[in-house]
Design an enzyme around this catalytic site. Structure first.
Site, PDB file in Angstrom:
ATOM      1  N   SER A 104       0.744  -1.203   0.061  1.00 54.34           N
ATOM      2  CA  SER A 104       0.092  -0.004  -0.010  1.00 54.34           C
ATOM      3  C   SER A 104       0.944   1.350   0.181  1.00 54.34           C
ATOM      4  O   SER A 104       1.915   1.079   0.580  1.00 54.34           O
ATOM      5  CB  SER A 104      -0.747   0.088   1.334  1.00 54.34           C
ATOM      6  OG  SER A 104      -1.626   1.160   1.247  1.00 54.34           O
ATOM      7  N   TYR A 139      -3.588  -1.599  10.362  1.00 53.61           N
ATOM      8  CA  TYR A 139      -3.586  -1.846   8.840  1.00 53.61           C
ATOM      9  C   TYR A 139      -2.123  -1.266   8.310  1.00 53.61           C
ATOM     10  O   TYR A 139      -1.344  -1.897   7.557  1.00 53.61           O
ATOM     11  CB  TYR A 139      -4.588  -1.258   8.097  1.00 53.61           C
ATOM     12  CG  TYR A 139      -4.500  -1.300   6.600  1.00 53.61           C
ATOM     13  CD1 TYR A 139      -5.113  -2.501   6.000  1.00 53.61           C
ATOM     14  CD2 TYR A 139      -4.175  -0.079   5.791  1.00 53.61           C
ATOM     15  CE1 TYR A 139      -5.019  -2.522   4.735  1.00 53.61           C
ATOM     16  CE2 TYR A 139      -4.044  -0.130   4.603  1.00 53.61           C
ATOM     17  CZ  TYR A 139      -4.593  -1.493   4.033  1.00 53.61           C
ATOM     18  OH  TYR A 139      -4.497  -1.695   2.309  1.00 53.61           O
TER      19      TYR A 139
HETATM   20  N1  LIG Z   1      -8.622  -0.452  -2.167  1.00 47.94           N
HETATM   21  C1  LIG Z   1      -7.637   0.414  -1.678  1.00 47.94           C
HETATM   22  O1  LIG Z   1      -7.677   1.518  -1.572  1.00 47.94           O
HETATM   23  C2  LIG Z   1      -6.221  -0.510  -1.212  1.00 47.94           C
HETATM   24  C3  LIG Z   1      -5.147   0.396  -1.206  1.00 47.94           C
HETATM   25  C4  LIG Z   1      -3.956  -0.271  -0.933  1.00 47.94           C
HETATM   26  C5  LIG Z   1      -3.748  -1.487  -0.564  1.00 47.94           C
HETATM   27  N2  LIG Z   1      -4.781  -2.238  -0.921  1.00 47.94           N
HETATM   28  C6  LIG Z   1      -4.821  -3.836  -0.795  1.00 47.94           C
HETATM   29  O2  LIG Z   1      -5.379  -4.292  -2.026  1.00 47.94           O
HETATM   30  C7  LIG Z   1      -5.672  -5.677  -1.498  1.00 47.94           C
HETATM   31  C8  LIG Z   1      -7.005  -5.987  -2.142  1.00 47.94           C
HETATM   32  O3  LIG Z   1      -8.075  -5.292  -1.448  1.00 47.94           O
HETATM   33  P1  LIG Z   1      -9.244  -4.402  -2.163  1.00 47.94           P
HETATM   34  O4  LIG Z   1      -9.118  -3.139  -2.144  1.00 47.94           O
HETATM   35  O5  LIG Z   1      -9.702  -5.204  -3.430  1.00 47.94           O
HETATM   36  O6  LIG Z   1     -10.385  -4.883  -0.987  1.00 47.94           O
HETATM   37  P2  LIG Z   1     -11.663  -5.613  -1.048  1.00 47.94           P
HETATM   38  O7  LIG Z   1     -12.582  -5.469  -2.185  1.00 47.94           O
HETATM   39  O8  LIG Z   1     -12.287  -5.591   0.292  1.00 47.94           O
HETATM   40  O9  LIG Z   1     -11.029  -7.053  -1.275  1.00 47.94           O
HETATM   41  C9  LIG Z   1     -10.144  -7.963  -0.194  1.00 47.94           C
HETATM   42  C10 LIG Z   1     -10.091  -9.096  -0.558  1.00 47.94           C
HETATM   43  O10 LIG Z   1      -9.615 -10.025   0.202  1.00 47.94           O
HETATM   44  C11 LIG Z   1     -10.057 -10.976   0.743  1.00 47.94           C
HETATM   45  N3  LIG Z   1      -9.936 -11.674   1.957  1.00 47.94           N
HETATM   46  C12 LIG Z   1     -10.111 -10.909   3.007  1.00 47.94           C
HETATM   47  N4  LIG Z   1     -10.153 -11.700   4.350  1.00 47.94           N
HETATM   48  C13 LIG Z   1      -9.693 -12.870   3.857  1.00 47.94           C
HETATM   49  C14 LIG Z   1      -9.456 -14.114   4.499  1.00 47.94           C
HETATM   50  N5  LIG Z   1      -9.336 -14.109   5.739  1.00 47.94           N
HETATM   51  N6  LIG Z   1      -9.119 -15.019   3.477  1.00 47.94           N
HETATM   52  C15 LIG Z   1      -8.935 -15.068   2.369  1.00 47.94           C
HETATM   53  N7  LIG Z   1      -9.395 -14.028   1.674  1.00 47.94           N
HETATM   54  C16 LIG Z   1      -9.584 -13.059   2.485  1.00 47.94           C
HETATM   55  C17 LIG Z   1     -11.506 -11.009   0.058  1.00 47.94           C
HETATM   56  O11 LIG Z   1     -12.057 -12.166  -0.092  1.00 47.94           O
HETATM   57  P3  LIG Z   1     -13.785 -12.286   0.060  1.00 47.94           P
HETATM   58  O12 LIG Z   1     -14.350 -11.295  -1.126  1.00 47.94           O
HETATM   59  O13 LIG Z   1     -13.932 -13.580  -0.174  1.00 47.94           O
HETATM   60  O14 LIG Z   1     -14.111 -11.803   1.361  1.00 47.94           O
HETATM   61  C18 LIG Z   1     -11.296  -9.979  -1.004  1.00 47.94           C
HETATM   62  O15 LIG Z   1     -10.862 -10.802  -2.190  1.00 47.94           O
HETATM   63  C19 LIG Z   1      -5.422  -5.549  -0.113  1.00 47.94           C
HETATM   64  O16 LIG Z   1      -4.405  -6.282   0.405  1.00 47.94           O
HETATM   65  C20 LIG Z   1      -5.688  -4.246   0.212  1.00 47.94           C
HETATM   66  O17 LIG Z   1      -4.956  -3.938   1.486  1.00 47.94           O
HETATM   67  C21 LIG Z   1      -6.007  -1.900  -1.161  1.00 47.94           C
END
Ligand SMILES: NC(=O)c1ccc[n+]([C@@H]2O[C@H](COP(=O)([O-])OP(=O)(O)OC[C@H]3O[C@@H](n4cnc5c(N)ncnc54)[C@H](OP(=O)(O)O)[C@@H]3O)[C@@H](O)[C@H]2O)c1
Length: 177
Positions: free
Chosen positions: A71, A84
């Site tokens: 991130s 986080y």
């Molecule tokens: N969006 C942002 O602004 C942002 C910024 C920086 C970094 N990131 C990083 O990008 C990555 C993806 O996040 P996102 O933004 O796409 O958020 P998201 O839409 O909430 O997706 C999160 C994903 O993580 C999975 N997950 C959560 N807990 C889990 C567990 N215990 N076991 C297996 N899978 C699990 C979820 O699976 P389910 O759908 O099955 O629950 C979902 O596919 C994360 O590492 C996040 O920290 C995001």
């Protein structure tokens, strides 16, 4: 790991993408450590454990890679998400060490450093201010394909390349009361 390598014996890429984000005040609900610990387990322990488990399999595969999703907050934390932000800083650090250790094995270790992206992170509707997923993903995948090892986008690209003074200013602006 056992299931994945039996079902997909040619598996050659591990993407550590799963993550959760909790907004919290550290002094509130101090007794509820178990639910807070989940953020550490999912964001840090799982990627470290999965990488460790899969290295023996991946090193047998041609063109293998481990891709960690960190991130922009790895470089300057958002105080509203203190655990986080710390998990993402830890995963960035781990990625550097992993890349160093994995170099002789031929496993590529890549890092995607997202900025705020419009996803469901932290809960539905909390990240709508972020950049569109498709624009972000198209840019990141093109740069990984071109051979870059650590790739940000927009503000996270600035953060990953920033000086300490720039990161201090970023922290101040992001965490204005
Ligand atoms: N969006 C942002 O602004 C942002 C910024 C920086 C970094 N990131 C990083 O990008 C990555 C993806 O996040 P996102 O933004 O796409 O958020 P998201 O839409 O909430 O997706 C999160 C994903 O993580 C999975 N997950 C959560 N807990 C889990 C567990 N215990 N076991 C297996 N899978 C699990 C979820 O699976 P389910 O759908 O099955 O629950 C979902 O596919 C994360 O590492 C996040 O920290 C995001």
């Amino acid at each position: 790991m056992r299931w994945a390598t039996v079902e997909f014996p040619h598996l050659n890429v591990l993407v550590n993408n799963a993550g959760i984000q909790n907004r919290l005040q550290l002094a509130d609900d101090a007794e509820d450590w178990e639910s807070r610990r989940q953020e550490i387990v999912i964001n840090v322990e799982a990627p470290m454990h999965l990488a460790t488990l899969l290295i023996p399999h991946l090193r047998q595969q041609p063109h293998s890679a481990i891709i960690n999703v960190t991130s922009g907050l790895s470089f300057a934390p958002a105080a509203f998400a203190p655990i986080y932000s710390a998990t993402k800083a830890a995963l960035h650090s781990f990625t550097l060490s992993l890349r160093h250790q994995a170099a002789p094995t031929g496993i590529e270790v890549l890092e995607i450093v997202p900025p705020a992206v419009n996803t469901d992170l932290g809960g539905v509707g909390l990240h709508t201010f972020g950049v569109p997923v498709d624009d972000f993903a198209d840019s990141v995948m093109a740069r990984l394909a071109a051979g870059e090892q650590e790739v940000g986008y927009g503000t996270s690209e600035q953060a990953r390349l920033a000086s300490r003074a720039e990161l201090d200013e970023r922290f101040r602006l992001m965490n204005k009361r």
